[in-house]
Design an enzyme around this catalytic site. Structure first.
Site, mmCIF file in Angstrom:
data_model
loop_
_atom_site.group_PDB
_atom_site.id
_atom_site.type_symbol
_atom_site.label_atom_id
_atom_site.label_comp_id
_atom_site.label_asym_id
_atom_site.label_seq_id
_atom_site.Cartn_x
_atom_site.Cartn_y
_atom_site.Cartn_z
ATOM 1 N N SER A 154 31.130 -63.604 -92.967
ATOM 2 C CA SER A 154 31.163 -62.303 -93.631
ATOM 3 C C SER A 154 30.587 -62.423 -95.036
ATOM 4 O O SER A 154 30.394 -63.517 -95.561
ATOM 5 C CB SER A 154 32.595 -61.765 -93.690
ATOM 6 O OG SER A 154 33.348 -62.491 -94.620
ATOM 7 N N GLU A 155 30.333 -61.294 -95.648
ATOM 8 C CA GLU A 155 29.749 -61.281 -96.988
ATOM 9 C C GLU A 155 30.627 -61.954 -98.033
ATOM 10 O O GLU A 155 30.134 -62.439 -99.025
ATOM 11 C CB GLU A 155 29.449 -59.840 -97.411
ATOM 12 C CG GLU A 155 28.339 -59.216 -96.607
ATOM 13 C CD GLU A 155 27.019 -59.958 -96.744
ATOM 14 O OE1 GLU A 155 26.642 -60.342 -97.866
ATOM 15 O OE2 GLU A 155 26.359 -60.161 -95.721
ATOM 16 N N ASN A 156 31.929 -61.989 -97.810
ATOM 17 C CA ASN A 156 32.804 -62.599 -98.811
ATOM 18 C C ASN A 156 33.046 -64.086 -98.547
ATOM 19 O O ASN A 156 33.919 -64.688 -99.134
ATOM 20 C CB ASN A 156 34.132 -61.844 -98.913
ATOM 21 C CG ASN A 156 34.919 -61.883 -97.634
ATOM 22 O OD1 ASN A 156 34.461 -62.421 -96.634
ATOM 23 N ND2 ASN A 156 36.106 -61.320 -97.645
ATOM 24 N N GLY A 157 32.289 -64.673 -97.605
ATOM 25 C CA GLY A 157 32.361 -66.111 -97.388
ATOM 26 C C GLY A 157 33.289 -66.548 -96.273
ATOM 27 O O GLY A 157 33.382 -67.732 -95.989
ATOM 28 N N ASN A 171 25.509 -63.974 -89.997
ATOM 29 C CA ASN A 171 26.067 -63.376 -91.197
ATOM 30 C C ASN A 171 26.110 -61.872 -90.982
ATOM 31 O O ASN A 171 25.081 -61.227 -90.876
ATOM 32 C CB ASN A 171 25.214 -63.718 -92.416
ATOM 33 C CG ASN A 171 25.797 -63.168 -93.691
ATOM 34 O OD1 ASN A 171 26.303 -62.053 -93.729
ATOM 35 N ND2 ASN A 171 25.731 -63.943 -94.746
#
Length: 69
Positions: free
Chosen positions: A49-52, A26
């Site tokens: 990534s942080e947004n999935g 991640n």
């Protein structure tokens, strides 16, 4: 003892070397996103990534960017 300050790209390259084959990683925003550019092609590493978004890679070459993505 003397230390030489590393650039952001040098740090990203060094971190990429430590990621084992088959890892799911991640990556946050900022410096961690540079790591994708330095991952070796002979390893299967899945980036999240942080947004999935799962399974992305290094940034596109100049002229091949897609503003819709």
């Amino acid at each position: 003892m003397s230390y030489q300050k590393l650039s952001r790209d040098q740090i990203a390259k060094r971190v990429a070397q430590d990621i084992p084959d088959g890892a799911y990683v991640n990556l946050g925003i900022g410096l961690p996103t540079k790591i994708a550019s330095y991952l070796p092609n002979d390893k299967d590493i899945f980036l999240h990534s942080e947004n999935g978004l799962l399974a992305f890679g290094p940034p596109p070459a100049t002229g091949e960017e897609d503003p819709e993505l």
